[in-house]
Each structure stands twice: as C-alpha cells, then as structure tokens.
Scaffold this motif. Structure first.
Motif, PDB file in Angstrom:
ATOM      1  N   SER A 147      -5.180  11.646  -0.337  1.00  0.00           N
ATOM      2  CA  SER A 147      -5.621  11.100   0.963  1.00  0.00           C
ATOM      3  C   SER A 147      -6.049   9.641   0.829  1.00  0.00           C
ATOM      4  O   SER A 147      -7.158   9.259   1.226  1.00  0.00           O
ATOM      5  N   SER A 148      -5.159   8.842   0.259  1.00  0.00           N
ATOM      6  CA  SER A 148      -5.507   7.440   0.037  1.00  0.00           C
ATOM      7  C   SER A 148      -4.396   6.509   0.503  1.00  0.00           C
ATOM      8  O   SER A 148      -3.220   6.901   0.569  1.00  0.00           O
ATOM      9  N   PHE A 149      -4.795   5.294   0.808  1.00  0.00           N
ATOM     10  CA  PHE A 149      -3.849   4.243   1.248  1.00  0.00           C
ATOM     11  C   PHE A 149      -4.446   2.915   0.796  1.00  0.00           C
ATOM     12  O   PHE A 149      -4.801   2.061   1.576  1.00  0.00           O
ATOM     13  N   HIS A 150      -4.545   2.726  -0.511  1.00  0.00           N
ATOM     14  CA  HIS A 150      -5.195   1.541  -1.069  1.00  0.00           C
ATOM     15  C   HIS A 150      -4.329   0.299  -0.888  1.00  0.00           C
ATOM     16  O   HIS A 150      -3.113   0.344  -1.078  1.00  0.00           O
ATOM     17  N   LEU A 151      -4.966  -0.804  -0.602  1.00  0.00           N
ATOM     18  CA  LEU A 151      -4.271  -2.084  -0.420  1.00  0.00           C
ATOM     19  C   LEU A 151      -4.279  -2.848  -1.741  1.00  0.00           C
ATOM     20  O   LEU A 151      -5.327  -3.000  -2.360  1.00  0.00           O
ATOM     21  N   GLN A 152      -3.103  -3.350  -2.136  1.00  0.00           N
ATOM     22  CA  GLN A 152      -2.997  -4.041  -3.415  1.00  0.00           C
ATOM     23  C   GLN A 152      -2.185  -5.317  -3.294  1.00  0.00           C
ATOM     24  O   GLN A 152      -1.318  -5.443  -2.423  1.00  0.00           O
ATOM     25  N   LYS A 153      -2.514  -6.249  -4.179  1.00  0.00           N
ATOM     26  CA  LYS A 153      -1.746  -7.484  -4.304  1.00  0.00           C
ATOM     27  C   LYS A 153      -1.866  -7.920  -5.755  1.00  0.00           C
ATOM     28  O   LYS A 153      -2.936  -7.829  -6.343  1.00  0.00           O
ATOM     29  N   ALA A 205       0.864  -1.189   0.000  1.00  0.00           N
ATOM     30  CA  ALA A 205       0.000   0.000   0.000  1.00  0.00           C
ATOM     31  C   ALA A 205       0.889   1.225   0.000  1.00  0.00           C
ATOM     32  O   ALA A 205       1.922   1.235   0.666  1.00  0.00           O
ATOM     33  N   THR A 206       0.478   2.241  -0.717  1.00  0.00           N
ATOM     34  CA  THR A 206       1.247   3.482  -0.783  1.00  0.00           C
ATOM     35  C   THR A 206       0.393   4.622  -0.260  1.00  0.00           C
ATOM     36  O   THR A 206      -0.756   4.786  -0.696  1.00  0.00           O
ATOM     37  N   LEU A 207       0.954   5.377   0.647  1.00  0.00           N
ATOM     38  CA  LEU A 207       0.250   6.533   1.186  1.00  0.00           C
ATOM     39  C   LEU A 207       0.387   7.690   0.209  1.00  0.00           C
ATOM     40  O   LEU A 207       1.493   8.151  -0.087  1.00  0.00           O
ATOM     41  N   HIS A 208      -0.710   8.146  -0.328  1.00  0.00           N
ATOM     42  CA  HIS A 208      -0.733   9.303  -1.224  1.00  0.00           C
ATOM     43  C   HIS A 208      -1.423  10.455  -0.508  1.00  0.00           C
ATOM     44  O   HIS A 208      -2.654  10.484  -0.401  1.00  0.00           O
ATOM     45  N   LYS A 209      -0.629  11.371  -0.023  1.00  0.00           N
ATOM     46  CA  LYS A 209      -1.204  12.487   0.731  1.00  0.00           C
ATOM     47  C   LYS A 209      -2.015  13.404  -0.173  1.00  0.00           C
ATOM     48  O   LYS A 209      -2.990  14.021   0.264  1.00  0.00           O
ATOM     49  N   SER A 210      -1.630  13.492  -1.437  1.00  0.00           N
ATOM     50  CA  SER A 210      -2.338  14.384  -2.351  1.00  0.00           C
ATOM     51  C   SER A 210      -3.785  13.959  -2.557  1.00  0.00           C
ATOM     52  O   SER A 210      -4.680  14.782  -2.728  1.00  0.00           O
TER      53      SER A 210
END
Lengths: 112, 115
Positions: free
Chosen positions: B71-77, B64-69
């Motif tokens: 406001s997301s923290f999507h979980l991926q696999k 997951a990558t925190l994108h402050k622009s």
C-alpha cells in the motif's frame, strides 16, 4: 487550455463580514471543489459539487456555504467571517471518476 | 476509512542526492494515487498519477511505483535539483465505490534542496 480562475486573489475583511469567493472553470468538468490550505493541516475539503445546482458537504464545512450556479461557476460564501477562516483557499475542477483535479491560483483571505 | 500518510514535515537534502518521499495508504478498494507539487506562492499541480497496469509513471525526473502489497506510492528522483524545493502532496482517489470524485490528501511534505 484548461483553466480554473479564482477571484479575488487577495481579500481582507473584518470579523462578522460577508465574503464571497468566486471560481470559474472552462474545462467542461463536472466536479468542482473548494479547499482551504493551512500550515500543518494540508488541503482540507470544504464543499464540492457534481454539477449545476448540486452541493456536497466536505470535511470542514462549518461556517461556509457554497453554490454552483452553472457548470462553470462555483462560489464559496462566508456570511459571518471569523479570524479562524483566515486561510489560503483553492478551487479545483475535475472530470471525476479517479481523474486528477486542476487547481486555481488561490485566494488569500485575511479576517481581522 | 480511507487515509493517506506521508513523510511528515520537512525533508532537507543537498543538491545531487537522491530524493525519496514516502506515501502509504489505506483503502477498501483499489484506488488511484497521485503526487502533486506546490511551489511557493503557486497552486498545487499534478506531478504523477498511478497506472492500473503496473507501469511506472515518470515526470520531470520523478517517478513512483504503486505497490499494492505494501500500500505504498513513494516518490523518487535520482538526483535532487534546487528547483525541486517545494511542498509535495500524496493523494488517493476513490473513497467509496459510489463516490470516487473525492480525493483523500496527505498532510504534505516540504522538500528543501540546498546547494
């Protein structure tokens, strides 16, 4: 190994009954939490504590009392249990300051 | 106030397909974000935590990558496994400057991976 231990794991009581759920952590964590988990509502914070003798009100505190007797022990008290308190209860501990909580295995409570 | 919004309800996938569970947040300050995973009849367990230095946390094939622009923290696999079937929670730490011990939780997303 870090651990949070809850007891009992299962409890059945009747409406109006008195219930105490126990939680012990051996992690030297300052913060301890009580959550309830219900389908469609996720994890909801009932009470939490910064340390022995401290108690903070959570988001769904009605009908619940809590007491932190030592650094290790945190108790949740239902003095007049109601069917709406039938739920899965989790205790957790954390060092705080943005650190992730560690959860116990849960107590399943049924109020008939 | 601070809040967390996740992909709602149930996500069903076929084994081998990519996984993406959405998590967006609102926060006055720069929070930490977490992903927890809860398998049936088990406790929630920490899966990932955001870093402050834009590194991408990874665990058990999830990232997951925190994108402050945004406001997301999507979980991926990249490829779902049957054992990934579980309930996933996104959570935010840092409600107020003086009380960042309290986490804000999303409502959870159930992931079911079918053969």
């Amino acid at each position: 190994e870090a651990a949070v231990t809850q007891s009992p794991r299962n409890k059945v009581t009747v409406t109006g009954g008195n219930v105490t759920l126990s939680c012990r952590q051996t992690n030297s964590h300052n913060y301890m939490y009580w959550y309830r988990q219900d389908t469609g509502h996720g994890l909801r914070l009932i009470h939490y504590s910064y340390g022995a003798g401290n108690l903070q009100i959570g988001d769904v505190p009605d009908g619940y009392k809590a007491t932190r007797t030592t650094q290790e022990d945190f108790f949740l008290l239902l003095e007049l249990a109601s069917p709406s308190q039938t739920s899965l209860y989790f205790c957790a501990s954390s060092p705080g300051q943005g650190r992730a909580p560690l959860f116990g295995e849960g107590t399943r409570l049924s109020v008939l | 106030g601070d809040s967390v919004t996740q992909t709602e309800g149930l996500v069903t996938l076929t084994e081998g397909l990519p996984v993406m569970l959405n998590c967006t947040y609102q926060s006055t300050y720069s929070p930490f974000l977490f992903w927890y995973v809860q398998h049936l009849n088990e406790a929630p367990k920490l899966l990932l935590k955001s870093f402050t230095d834009n590194k991408r946390p990874e665990h058990q094939g999830f990232h997951a990558t925190l994108h402050k622009s945004s406001s997301s923290f999507h979980l991926q696999k990249s490829s779902a496994q049957l054992s990934d079937s579980a309930l996933y929670y996104c959570a935010l730490s840092g409600v107020n400057v003086g009380d960042n011990s309290k986490l804000i939780w999303g409502l959870g997303t159930s992931l079911v991976v079918n053969p």
